[in-house]
Design an enzyme around this catalytic site. Structure first.
Site, short mmCIF file in Angstrom:
data_model
loop_
_atom_site.label_atom_id
_atom_site.label_comp_id
_atom_site.label_asym_id
_atom_site.label_seq_id
_atom_site.Cartn_x
_atom_site.Cartn_y
_atom_site.Cartn_z
N ASP A 43 -5.01 3.76 -8.64
CA ASP A 43 -4.59 5.27 -8.92
C ASP A 43 -6.05 5.95 -8.37
O ASP A 43 -5.86 6.96 -7.87
CB ASP A 43 -4.46 5.13 -10.45
CG ASP A 43 -3.67 4.06 -10.96
OD1 ASP A 43 -4.28 2.97 -11.27
OD2 ASP A 43 -2.37 4.33 -10.79
N GLU A 300 -2.07 -0.39 -2.65
CA GLU A 300 -1.75 0.64 -1.94
C GLU A 300 -2.76 1.08 -1.02
O GLU A 300 -2.86 1.11 0.17
CB GLU A 300 -1.17 2.08 -3.01
CG GLU A 300 -0.73 3.07 -1.96
CD GLU A 300 0.08 3.95 -2.77
OE1 GLU A 300 -0.15 5.20 -2.41
OE2 GLU A 300 0.91 3.69 -3.62
O1 TRH Z 1 -6.18 -1.92 -7.15
P1 TRH Z 1 -4.89 -2.11 -6.52
O2 TRH Z 1 -4.08 -3.04 -7.22
O3 TRH Z 1 -4.06 -0.84 -7.30
C1 TRH Z 1 -2.84 -0.75 -7.70
C2 TRH Z 1 -1.90 -0.32 -6.73
O4 TRH Z 1 -2.41 0.89 -6.26
C3 TRH Z 1 -0.55 -0.24 -6.91
O5 TRH Z 1 0.15 0.47 -5.86
C4 TRH Z 1 -0.39 0.86 -7.94
O6 TRH Z 1 0.92 0.89 -8.54
C5 TRH Z 1 -1.23 0.32 -9.22
O7 TRH Z 1 -2.51 -0.04 -8.93
C6 TRH Z 1 -1.28 1.10 -10.38
O8 TRH Z 1 -4.88 -1.80 -5.25
P2 TRH Z 1 -5.28 -0.61 -4.25
O9 TRH Z 1 -4.25 0.29 -4.44
O10 TRH Z 1 -5.53 -1.39 -3.03
O11 TRH Z 1 -6.64 -0.28 -5.00
C7 TRH Z 1 -7.79 -0.84 -4.88
C8 TRH Z 1 -9.10 0.33 -4.51
O12 TRH Z 1 -10.34 -0.48 -4.85
C9 TRH Z 1 -8.99 0.51 -3.28
O13 TRH Z 1 -9.47 2.18 -3.30
C10 TRH Z 1 -10.11 -0.10 -2.62
C11 TRH Z 1 -11.14 -0.43 -3.68
N1 TRH Z 1 -12.01 -1.50 -3.50
C12 TRH Z 1 -13.63 -1.08 -3.63
O14 TRH Z 1 -13.88 0.04 -3.65
N2 TRH Z 1 -14.22 -2.09 -3.34
C13 TRH Z 1 -14.02 -3.36 -3.46
O15 TRH Z 1 -14.74 -4.26 -3.57
C14 TRH Z 1 -12.34 -3.71 -3.48
C15 TRH Z 1 -12.17 -5.15 -3.42
C16 TRH Z 1 -11.61 -2.78 -3.75
#
Ligand code: TRH
Length: 404
Positions: A43, A300
């Site tokens: 989010d 996402e």
């Molecule tokens: O964290 P998520 O599983 O978020 C989920 C999904 O968005 C899902 O669709 C939604 O329904 C749920 O939240 C509520 O996965 P996502 O979307 O990939 O978000 C991870 C974020 O973290 C992305 O912006 C990348 C960031 N990130 C970093 O900044 N540093 C890191 O080391 C890692 C591993 C990720």
């Protein structure tokens, strides 16, 4: 139910002191963006990226409301969780508390992922003249129904307001994908610059992996087969370096290693080397994706970033009731594999299903590994195709502009 960041082995932060009250800038905002952090990082990952683009590329005064600053700070260390109002990278970041301060709603109000804006604010939107353009930025999906619902209005029974549903997507008749204007150029510069690679490794507390190792980044939800996959990699006879930023994969990695691993630790078995990385700030996470040969991502935002990285990817989709998520997985596989040679498409489909339903055989990994050269070329073509389209922020600004 996925565990929130508090589950991550991050040093406990001191209890939060009472929040100071400061007034906002008189001029107010052009856009309000509301972000409720349900679980995980997606989010805020999406909302922070969108807010920065609206401000830096579309020169809008953005007010970003976030209900949980501690998680936000993991992605953006500049965030001060003790402040109810702060300016970050030209964006007014506000803590979304139960009672919102009586600010004047902006001309455009974006409610993300149906996070439900508080009634009093919606009432103020109805009293605002002219009334704001109210948009719900929804979840990304490749399903066929998305274009038919994109930008549909939903009249609000009690109020003289309409809310429009804006769906991200992979095709021209959807809202598109977030892509910063300079993203592909930044990636190109990074990929060709060994010095920047070394800076990345130094920042993560590691040296550059040995040449000839297959580099695989691992970001996933807790998954029963993580241990099986690590065992397959350990016995594969091909040097592989698995780079796992702190996330829900850590407990399974620790179980496999049989010892407590922390950020900065390395574990070796057979031809496998596992490195536990700290949770990286968003722009450094992009660099990890650009450095790796295969990226395991989830949810996402990381899913989209892995596509802009133009490298083979394995998607751990956000699990939903009754396996609804497998339908979403197949909808994306259908468009992603459309131009892939049959053998590579089969290898990718079988591995993604195995990874999401939790059953991995050595043969399924071997098939994917054997098809990596083809998948690599395809990932570049796929990214090229997507890059021909306007990005989501451009489409969102155009859409809002057409309703103002
Ligand atoms: O964290 P998520 O599983 O978020 C989920 C999904 O968005 C899902 O669709 C939604 O329904 C749920 O939240 C509520 O996965 P996502 O979307 O990939 O978000 C991870 C974020 O973290 C992305 O912006 C990348 C960031 N990130 C970093 O900044 N540093 C890191 O080391 C890692 C591993 C990720």
């Amino acid at each position: 139910m996925l565990s929130r960041p508090s589950a991550l082995p991050v040093s406990p932060s001191p209890p939060l002191p009472p929040l100071p009250r400061v007034s906002t800038t008189a001029g107010g905002a052009d856009w309000d963006v509301f972000c409720r952090i349900i679980d995980n990082f997606g989010d805020i990952g999406v909302c922070w990226r969108l807010a920065r683009q609206l401000a830096s590329e579309h020169h809008l005064r953005v007010r970003l409301w976030v209900d949980e600053l501690a998680t936000f700070r993991l992605l953006c260390p500049q965030v001060d969780p003790t402040r109810a109002v702060q300016e970050l990278q030209g964006i007014e970041v506000r803590l979304w508390e139960k009672r919102l301060p009586a600010v004047t709603p902006a001309a455009v109000v974006v409610e993300t992922f149906a996070c439900r804006i508080p009634e009093p604010f919606v009432e103020r939107m109805a009293k605002r003249s002219p009334r704001p353009v109210w948009i719900n930025l929804d979840y990304l999906s490749a399903e066929a129904w998305v274009p038919t619902c994109h930008t549909l209005p939903s009249p609000q029974p009690q109020l003289p307001l309409e809310k429009f549903f804006f769906f991200p997507g992979f095709t021209a008749d959807t809202g598109g994908l977030l892509r910063e204007r300079d993203l592909l150029e930044r990636r190109r510069q990074f990929v060709d610059n060994a010095g920047m690679h070394d800076a990345f490794w130094r920042r993560t507390g590691f040296t550059r992996p040995p040449v000839g190792h297959l580099l695989v980044s691992l970001f996933a939800y807790d998954n029963a087969v993580i241990g099986d996959l690590l065992a397959i990699w350990a016995d594969a006879g091909v040097p592989l370096c698995c780079l796992a930023p702190l996330s829900q994969t850590l407990p399974a990695i620790r179980r496999f290693a049989g010892r407590a691993l922390e950020a900065g630790d390395t574990f070796r078995r057979g031809t496998l080397e596992v490195r536990v990385l700290p949770f990286l700030r968003q722009e450094h996470y992009d660099q990890l994706l650009w450095l790796c040969d295969v990226n395991f991502i989830r949810g996402e935002d990381s899913f989209v970033r892995a596509q802009w990285a133009a490298r083979p990817l394995v998607w751990h989709i956000y699990p939903q009731q009754e396996g609804v998520h497998i339908g979403k997985l197949d909808a994306f596989l259908a468009i992603y594999c459309a131009d892939l040679p049959a053998a590579s498409a089969l290898a990718l489909r079988q591995f993604w299903h195995a990874w999401n339903v939790g059953r991995i055989e050595t043969s399924v990994w071997q098939a994917l590994a054997a098809n990596l050269p083809t998948l690599r070329e395809h990932a570049i073509r796929w990214q090229d195709g997507l890059a021909q389209q306007d990005d989501l922020s451009r489409r969102l600004v155009n859409f809002a502009g057409s309703k103002l």
